[in-house]
Design an enzyme around this catalytic site. Structure first.
Site, PDB file in Angstrom:
ATOM      1  N   TYR A  53      30.019  43.891  93.251  1.00  0.00           N
ATOM      2  CA  TYR A  53      29.940  42.830  94.259  1.00  0.00           C
ATOM      3  C   TYR A  53      31.210  42.755  95.099  1.00  0.00           C
ATOM      4  O   TYR A  53      32.322  42.739  94.565  1.00  0.00           O
ATOM      5  CB  TYR A  53      29.688  41.463  93.614  1.00  0.00           C
ATOM      6  CG  TYR A  53      29.740  40.329  94.614  1.00  0.00           C
ATOM      7  CD1 TYR A  53      28.692  40.131  95.504  1.00  0.00           C
ATOM      8  CD2 TYR A  53      30.859  39.510  94.724  1.00  0.00           C
ATOM      9  CE1 TYR A  53      28.751  39.125  96.465  1.00  0.00           C
ATOM     10  CE2 TYR A  53      30.930  38.503  95.674  1.00  0.00           C
ATOM     11  CZ  TYR A  53      29.868  38.320  96.546  1.00  0.00           C
ATOM     12  OH  TYR A  53      29.928  37.339  97.499  1.00  0.00           O
ATOM     13  N   HIS A  83      34.847  35.177 108.650  1.00  0.00           N
ATOM     14  CA  HIS A  83      35.088  33.945 107.891  1.00  0.00           C
ATOM     15  C   HIS A  83      36.214  33.094 108.482  1.00  0.00           C
ATOM     16  O   HIS A  83      36.425  31.966 108.034  1.00  0.00           O
ATOM     17  CB  HIS A  83      35.391  34.276 106.439  1.00  0.00           C
ATOM     18  CG  HIS A  83      34.168  34.644 105.649  1.00  0.00           C
ATOM     19  ND1 HIS A  83      33.251  35.568 106.075  1.00  0.00           N
ATOM     20  CD2 HIS A  83      33.699  34.184 104.447  1.00  0.00           C
ATOM     21  CE1 HIS A  83      32.289  35.692 105.190  1.00  0.00           C
ATOM     22  NE2 HIS A  83      32.525  34.857 104.193  1.00  0.00           N
ATOM     23  N   ASN A 195      39.072  34.388  98.710  1.00  0.00           N
ATOM     24  CA  ASN A 195      38.203  33.775  97.712  1.00  0.00           C
ATOM     25  C   ASN A 195      39.059  33.051  96.672  1.00  0.00           C
ATOM     26  O   ASN A 195      39.471  33.622  95.675  1.00  0.00           O
ATOM     27  CB  ASN A 195      37.360  34.875  97.056  1.00  0.00           C
ATOM     28  CG  ASN A 195      36.144  34.348  96.331  1.00  0.00           C
ATOM     29  OD1 ASN A 195      35.692  34.938  95.363  1.00  0.00           O
ATOM     30  ND2 ASN A 195      35.593  33.248  96.780  1.00  0.00           N
ATOM     31  N   TYR A 280      49.467 -12.707  89.870  1.00  0.00           N
ATOM     32  CA  TYR A 280      49.169 -11.377  89.327  1.00  0.00           C
ATOM     33  C   TYR A 280      49.970 -10.267  90.014  1.00  0.00           C
ATOM     34  O   TYR A 280      50.376  -9.299  89.364  1.00  0.00           O
ATOM     35  CB  TYR A 280      47.684 -11.064  89.486  1.00  0.00           C
ATOM     36  CG  TYR A 280      46.767 -11.792  88.534  1.00  0.00           C
ATOM     37  CD1 TYR A 280      47.242 -12.695  87.599  1.00  0.00           C
ATOM     38  CD2 TYR A 280      45.395 -11.555  88.580  1.00  0.00           C
ATOM     39  CE1 TYR A 280      46.387 -13.364  86.738  1.00  0.00           C
ATOM     40  CE2 TYR A 280      44.527 -12.213  87.724  1.00  0.00           C
ATOM     41  CZ  TYR A 280      45.028 -13.119  86.802  1.00  0.00           C
ATOM     42  OH  TYR A 280      44.165 -13.769  85.964  1.00  0.00           O
ATOM     43  N   ARG A 283      53.211 -10.548  88.130  1.00  0.00           N
ATOM     44  CA  ARG A 283      53.131 -10.512  86.674  1.00  0.00           C
ATOM     45  C   ARG A 283      52.483  -9.230  86.152  1.00  0.00           C
ATOM     46  O   ARG A 283      52.829  -8.730  85.071  1.00  0.00           O
ATOM     47  CB  ARG A 283      52.337 -11.725  86.191  1.00  0.00           C
ATOM     48  CG  ARG A 283      52.379 -11.905  84.701  1.00  0.00           C
ATOM     49  CD  ARG A 283      51.641 -13.121  84.166  1.00  0.00           C
ATOM     50  NE  ARG A 283      50.941 -13.943  85.111  1.00  0.00           N
ATOM     51  CZ  ARG A 283      49.755 -14.497  84.866  1.00  0.00           C
ATOM     52  NH1 ARG A 283      49.156 -14.280  83.714  1.00  0.00           N
ATOM     53  NH2 ARG A 283      49.179 -15.284  85.764  1.00  0.00           N
ATOM     54  N   PHE A 329      36.397  30.176  91.705  1.00  0.00           N
ATOM     55  CA  PHE A 329      36.719  29.710  93.055  1.00  0.00           C
ATOM     56  C   PHE A 329      36.270  28.274  93.300  1.00  0.00           C
ATOM     57  O   PHE A 329      36.598  27.689  94.331  1.00  0.00           O
ATOM     58  CB  PHE A 329      36.042  30.607  94.098  1.00  0.00           C
ATOM     59  CG  PHE A 329      34.583  30.848  93.791  1.00  0.00           C
ATOM     60  CD1 PHE A 329      33.649  29.839  93.910  1.00  0.00           C
ATOM     61  CD2 PHE A 329      34.152  32.096  93.357  1.00  0.00           C
ATOM     62  CE1 PHE A 329      32.309  30.048  93.605  1.00  0.00           C
ATOM     63  CE2 PHE A 329      32.814  32.314  93.052  1.00  0.00           C
ATOM     64  CZ  PHE A 329      31.890  31.283  93.183  1.00  0.00           C
ATOM     65  N   GLU A 414      25.130  29.429  97.594  1.00  0.00           N
ATOM     66  CA  GLU A 414      26.249  28.571  97.204  1.00  0.00           C
ATOM     67  C   GLU A 414      25.757  27.126  97.336  1.00  0.00           C
ATOM     68  O   GLU A 414      26.057  26.424  98.292  1.00  0.00           O
ATOM     69  CB  GLU A 414      27.448  28.882  98.101  1.00  0.00           C
ATOM     70  CG  GLU A 414      27.930  30.309  97.904  1.00  0.00           C
ATOM     71  CD  GLU A 414      28.665  30.901  99.091  1.00  0.00           C
ATOM     72  OE1 GLU A 414      28.939  30.140 100.053  1.00  0.00           O
ATOM     73  OE2 GLU A 414      28.959  32.100  99.068  1.00  0.00           O
TER      74      GLU A 414
END
Length: 508
Positions: A53, A83, A195, A280, A283, A329, A414
């Site tokens: 791959y 990309h 990646n 508060y 405190r 990834f 994906e």
């Protein structure tokens, strides 16, 4: 010089290389050997004609498309070019430097199958101050931070743009001037470069480091407010926190005790004080601040593991004679950690803003309205609290977890993503808001102390007050508070307002 070996990089190292110091980097000899071993094994497997791959196949949904041996280099170039789809203004130079360092460190582990030249080229960019133009948007934090890292890889190839000497310019001539040749990608190397989780993690580390410096100042800001408001430190007694022994709570209380020790202001109202207990926001500082300390302790642990991890796909394990696809990834754990940081900081900011309100409200403080020198004629810090309210509103919107969202991409291959890069950008903006709100409390708290003179506050408060007064003078008349707030933000970022910190007990 920091040696990159894939295993020992610290969060401080990341900041040192990415930030103003720009510490130099080199590749450890042990990593060089591991990278070569993995590359040799990958090439041996490629020579058999085996289908691997991302080496001789397409990507994502096209993983079943076989690529001929004479096109494998073109496959990697096309991957990077296609990309590099980010949009918007570029990330800052420090953020891009963090990305490059973390990517080099991941590759240095020797499980990615790239050549040594790829890692060295990333390090050369760092050492020569060349920063690829990386747009702000374009990653969903799964299958890696593909678009941001592709813009980095594009510049390594001598394409796209980078920032050199503060100017945006074409990559190739800037590289030529620096004596760095364009990188010619071989099998697997484009995939190895893009990646991974390094954009999410790089932004996350830098935001976390700033968040911790601001969080260290919150106790002194709160102690300053307590002194100005004539509050009681009894709620910080060690016995109380030993009875509910959360580590962060105990550390916060210890810091408050340290900052308030030897206070003349406290002694002035110890007897005959009708107030049994404080609101508060005064405190419960250990309980609220301490919860954030423990949350950020968890965030630190996640980031420390992630910066020394291999996060691409497929992975190469020469010793096991294995090349295998996985999902390292996927940035879910980093995205969730950064979402937790946003939540924790927002709550601390909210309690800080409430203390600002108490300092400025004459019905609650016993101080002049809005700490003005001449209330009515002057407005003092009235609008500083409005600014804090605006910032809190933004932070509360950013609290929505990015990591709870997902959207299917790449033709449903994906089909679950982390949205980690958005989580990191949210975290960065949250930290900016947080720093400003803490700065506003310090501004108002210090002014409140002016009205308690000649009595001196506790030793930690006094030290912080004196350091702050070197840059921000007391009010004598109305002036624009924004300038002073920015100065205090600078002191927070530089870590100059955390006096006498006790030993950490909350895992940070």
């Amino acid at each position: 010089m920091i040696q990159v070996d894939g295993n020992t990089l610290s969060l401080d190292d990341v900041e040192a290389v990415a930030g103003a110091r720009r510490t130099s980097v080199s590749l450890a000899s042990s990593s060089r050997e591991a990278i070569i071993a993995a590359r040799d094994y990958l090439e041996a497997r490629i020579a058999t004609g085996e289908k691997i791959y991302g080496v001789n196949t397409g990507f994502g949904r096209m993983a079943d498309t076989l690529i001929s041996s004479d096109q494998t280099e073109a496959l990697q170039r096309n991957l990077v070019r296609s990309h590099a789809a980010g949009v918007g203004e570029s990330l800052g130079e420090a953020e891009v430097r963090a990305m490059m360092l973390l990517r080099a460190n991941a590759l240095a582990r020797g499980n990615s199958g790239c050549r040594v030249e790829v890692v060295e080229r990333l390090l050369a960019f760092l050492n020569h101050g060349l920063h690829p133009w990386v747009p702000q948007a374009g990653s969903v934090g799964a299958s890696g931070d593909l678009a941001p890292l592709a813009h980095v890889a594009l510049a390594l190839m001598g394409e796209g743009d980078l920032i050199a000497d503060g100017q945006r310019r074409s990559a190739a001539p800037a590289m030529k001037k620096a004596g760095i040749p364009p990188l010619r990608l071989q099998e697997k190397e484009g995939l190895a470069l893009i990646n991974g989780t390094q954009a999410t993690t790089g932004l996350g580390v830098l935001a976390f480091q700033r968040a911790m410096r601001a969080l260290e100042v919150v106790e002194v800001a709160g102690a300053m407010s307590l002194e100005a408001l004539l509050g009681t430190p009894d709620a910080f007694r060690e016995e109380i926190h030993a009875a509910r022994p959360h580590a962060g709570q105990a550390e916060s209380a210890a810091r408050l005790r340290t900052h308030l020790a030897n206070s003349e202001i406290r002694e002035s109202h110890r007897t005959g004080d009708p107030r049994v207990q404080d609101a508060y926001s005064l405190r419960c500082m250990p309980q609220v601040h301490g919860a954030a300390r423990q949350a950020l302790g968890y965030v630190r642990g996640v980031l420390e593991v992630e910066v020394n991890s291999t996060t691409d796909n497929p992975l190469v394990f020469p010793e096991a004679e294995l090349i295998v696809s996985g999902g390292n990834f996927h940035a879910q754990i980093v995205a969730q950690a950064l979402d937790l940081m946003v939540l924790a900081l927002t709550d601390v900011a909210a309690i800080s803003e409430r203390r600002v309100e108490r300092l400025l409200n004459p019905d609650l403080s016993g101080l002049p309205a809005f700490l003005a020198c001449t209330p009515g004629l002057e407005s003092g810090y009235m609008i500083a609290q409005v600014t804090a309210a605006d910032l809190i509103a933004e932070m509360r919107t950013l609290v929505h977890p990015a990591s709870a969202d997902t959207i299917s991409t790449s033709a449903a291959r994906e089909d679950h993503v982390s949205m980690g890069f958005w989580a990191a950008r949210k975290a960065r903006r949250t930290v900016e808001c947080f720093e400003a709100i803490v700065a506003i409390e310090l501004l108002c708290g210090a002014e409140g102390l002016e009205h308690r003179k000649p009595l001196r506050p506790g030793r930690g408060v006094e030290r912080a007050y004196q350091r702050l007064r070197q840059d921000v003078l007391p009010l004598t008349e109305d002036r624009p508070p924004g300038v002073d707030i920015e100065r205090i933000i600078g002191l927070i970022r530089d870590g100059q307002l955390d006096p006498d910190p006790p030993q950490s007990t909350s895992g940070e």
